[in-house]
Motif scaffolding. Structure first.
Motif, PDB file in Angstrom:
ATOM      1  N   PHE A  67      -3.347 -13.836  -7.866  1.00 42.34           N
ATOM      2  CA  PHE A  67      -2.883 -12.460  -8.005  1.00 42.34           C
ATOM      3  C   PHE A  67      -2.139 -12.235  -9.324  1.00 42.34           C
ATOM      4  O   PHE A  67      -2.006 -11.107  -9.778  1.00 42.34           O
ATOM      5  CB  PHE A  67      -1.977 -12.091  -6.828  1.00 42.34           C
ATOM      6  CG  PHE A  67      -2.717 -11.551  -5.634  1.00 42.34           C
ATOM      7  CD1 PHE A  67      -3.920 -12.104  -5.233  1.00 42.34           C
ATOM      8  CD2 PHE A  67      -2.197 -10.495  -4.895  1.00 42.34           C
ATOM      9  CE1 PHE A  67      -4.614 -11.619  -4.133  1.00 42.34           C
ATOM     10  CE2 PHE A  67      -2.870  -9.994  -3.789  1.00 42.34           C
ATOM     11  CZ  PHE A  67      -4.078 -10.561  -3.405  1.00 42.34           C
ATOM     12  N   ASP A  77       7.112  -5.221  -6.669  1.00 42.06           N
ATOM     13  CA  ASP A  77       5.702  -4.828  -6.614  1.00 42.06           C
ATOM     14  C   ASP A  77       4.802  -6.025  -6.323  1.00 42.06           C
ATOM     15  O   ASP A  77       3.854  -5.924  -5.544  1.00 42.06           O
ATOM     16  CB  ASP A  77       5.283  -4.177  -7.939  1.00 42.06           C
ATOM     17  CG  ASP A  77       5.896  -2.804  -8.129  1.00 42.06           C
ATOM     18  OD1 ASP A  77       6.056  -2.086  -7.130  1.00 42.06           O
ATOM     19  OD2 ASP A  77       6.212  -2.456  -9.282  1.00 42.06           O
ATOM     20  N   ARG A  81       2.366  -6.561  -3.017  1.00 41.00           N
ATOM     21  CA  ARG A  81       0.930  -6.844  -3.107  1.00 41.00           C
ATOM     22  C   ARG A  81       0.562  -8.042  -2.240  1.00 41.00           C
ATOM     23  O   ARG A  81      -0.424  -8.004  -1.492  1.00 41.00           O
ATOM     24  CB  ARG A  81       0.536  -7.133  -4.558  1.00 41.00           C
ATOM     25  CG  ARG A  81       0.456  -5.933  -5.481  1.00 41.00           C
ATOM     26  CD  ARG A  81       0.138  -6.387  -6.900  1.00 41.00           C
ATOM     27  NE  ARG A  81      -1.131  -7.117  -6.978  1.00 41.00           N
ATOM     28  CZ  ARG A  81      -1.447  -7.941  -7.980  1.00 41.00           C
ATOM     29  NH1 ARG A  81      -0.584  -8.157  -8.961  1.00 41.00           N
ATOM     30  NH2 ARG A  81      -2.620  -8.537  -7.984  1.00 41.00           N
ATOM     31  N   ARG A  84       1.063  -7.285   1.708  1.00 40.60           N
ATOM     32  CA  ARG A  84      -0.032  -6.445   2.222  1.00 40.60           C
ATOM     33  C   ARG A  84      -1.313  -7.254   2.362  1.00 40.60           C
ATOM     34  O   ARG A  84      -2.041  -7.139   3.364  1.00 40.60           O
ATOM     35  CB  ARG A  84      -0.267  -5.265   1.287  1.00 40.60           C
ATOM     36  CG  ARG A  84       0.753  -4.153   1.365  1.00 40.60           C
ATOM     37  CD  ARG A  84       0.344  -3.028   0.427  1.00 40.60           C
ATOM     38  NE  ARG A  84       1.301  -1.952   0.390  1.00 40.60           N
ATOM     39  CZ  ARG A  84       1.323  -0.926   1.229  1.00 40.60           C
ATOM     40  NH1 ARG A  84       0.436  -0.877   2.209  1.00 40.60           N
ATOM     41  NH2 ARG A  84       2.234   0.026   1.109  1.00 40.60           N
ATOM     42  N   HIS A  85      -1.613  -8.045   1.357  1.00 42.00           N
ATOM     43  CA  HIS A  85      -2.850  -8.833   1.368  1.00 42.00           C
ATOM     44  C   HIS A  85      -2.918  -9.760   2.576  1.00 42.00           C
ATOM     45  O   HIS A  85      -3.952  -9.819   3.264  1.00 42.00           O
ATOM     46  CB  HIS A  85      -2.966  -9.642   0.083  1.00 42.00           C
ATOM     47  CG  HIS A  85      -4.006 -10.710   0.146  1.00 42.00           C
ATOM     48  ND1 HIS A  85      -5.364 -10.454   0.022  1.00 42.00           N
ATOM     49  CD2 HIS A  85      -3.899 -12.054   0.361  1.00 42.00           C
ATOM     50  CE1 HIS A  85      -6.041 -11.584   0.139  1.00 42.00           C
ATOM     51  NE2 HIS A  85      -5.182 -12.575   0.343  1.00 42.00           N
TER      52      HIS A  85
END
Length: 279
Positions: A67, A77, A81, A84-85
């Protein structure tokens, strides 16, 4: 008596990630320590050893690196990410928490000009913690930020018992290593929010004439909530890094408040949360 499995989670602790942004002649460094923790329908692996729903922690580590390939951004942030993933890609995972320690690096100055690719480690460690379970919960913070006032601090009027030896003082060195964590009630520009919150904490520490470290802590937290609308509450931990005046009289010398013994332990530890009525 029944025996049941309680709350549980698993993840990869302290994945060290360094991203070097080479897009401009003056490089930029992002230096993270990332910890992931996943929870959900994971009883089978505990009770029977069935790993059908267990995404390997090694895969979680690799996700952090993958990522980061095209940029990292602010720690809040990046943590969002990742969280959520993991929830959205793994059917058994209901909640993911990602904690990030962000180590700052200041650009060196060489011959009066900013260096293109040379840095020195900055003071304090920025932190971010994001939990995603269908909604995002975001906290930011700072750890190991050592600050000191050489005067403007008192401590007196406390109860005395048979074991009290501490002398009252109207002038002392006040030093601490700030750990602060604040919960957001709204999204924001994370970089600006962190910089401004840190500024308010430091300014208040410097400006308050302290009658106790507790008073200083509350003043620091109150100032943040008064001026940063996006912050719902802030928790502060302030260890009292004692500086004890040294008795120089055995050497025929006085000590007009200039020579101190800095002790590392034991130390007083002051902790409190300052919150809004509607938080």
């Amino acid at each position: 008596m029944g025996i049941v499995l309680g709350d549980n989670s698993y993840g990869k602790a302290e994945t060290r990630l360094v991203f070097v942004d080479r897009a401009a002649p003056q490089h930029r460094i992002v230096d993270f320590n990332v910890t992931t923790a996943l929870s959900g329908d994971l009883a089978a692996t505990h009770l029977t050893g069935d790993n059908t729903d267990v995404l390997p922690t090694d895969s979680q580590k690799n996700t952090v690196f993958a990522f980061a390939r095209d940029g990292v951004g602010e720690p809040e942030d990046f943590a969002a990410r990742l969280a959520r993933h993991f929830v959205e890609s793994q059917p058994a995972i209901r909640s993911a928490t990602v904690d990030i320690e962000s180590y700052g690096w200041d650009r060196m100055t060489v011959g009066g000009a900013p260096a293109h690719h040379s840095f020195v480690r900055a003071a304090g460690t920025r932190t971010a913690s994001v939990t995603y379970d269908g909604t995002l919960s975001v906290s930011s913070g700072i750890t190991d930020l050592v600050v000191l006032n050489t005067t403007g601090s008192e401590f007196w009027g406390y109860p005395k018992d048979p074991y009290t030896t501490l002398a009252e003082t109207k002038d002392r060195v006040l030093a601490t290593a700030v750990t602060a964590r604040w919960r957001h009630r709204a999204g924001s520009d994370w970089a600006v929010s962190h910089a401004e919150t840190l500024r308010l904490l430091l300014e208040t520490f410097a400006e308050v004439h302290s009658l106790s470290l507790q008073q200083t802590l509350y003043a620091m937290g109150r100032r943040v909530l008064e001026e940063r609308e996006e912050v719902a509450e802030i928790r502060l931990e302030l260890p009292n890094k004692h500086h004890i005046p040294v008795d120089l009289s055995p050497f025929g010398l006085d000590n007009p408040g200039v020579v101190f013994h800095a002790t590392d332990r034991p130390y007083g530890l002051i902790q409190a949360t300052v919150t809004r009525d509607d938080a």
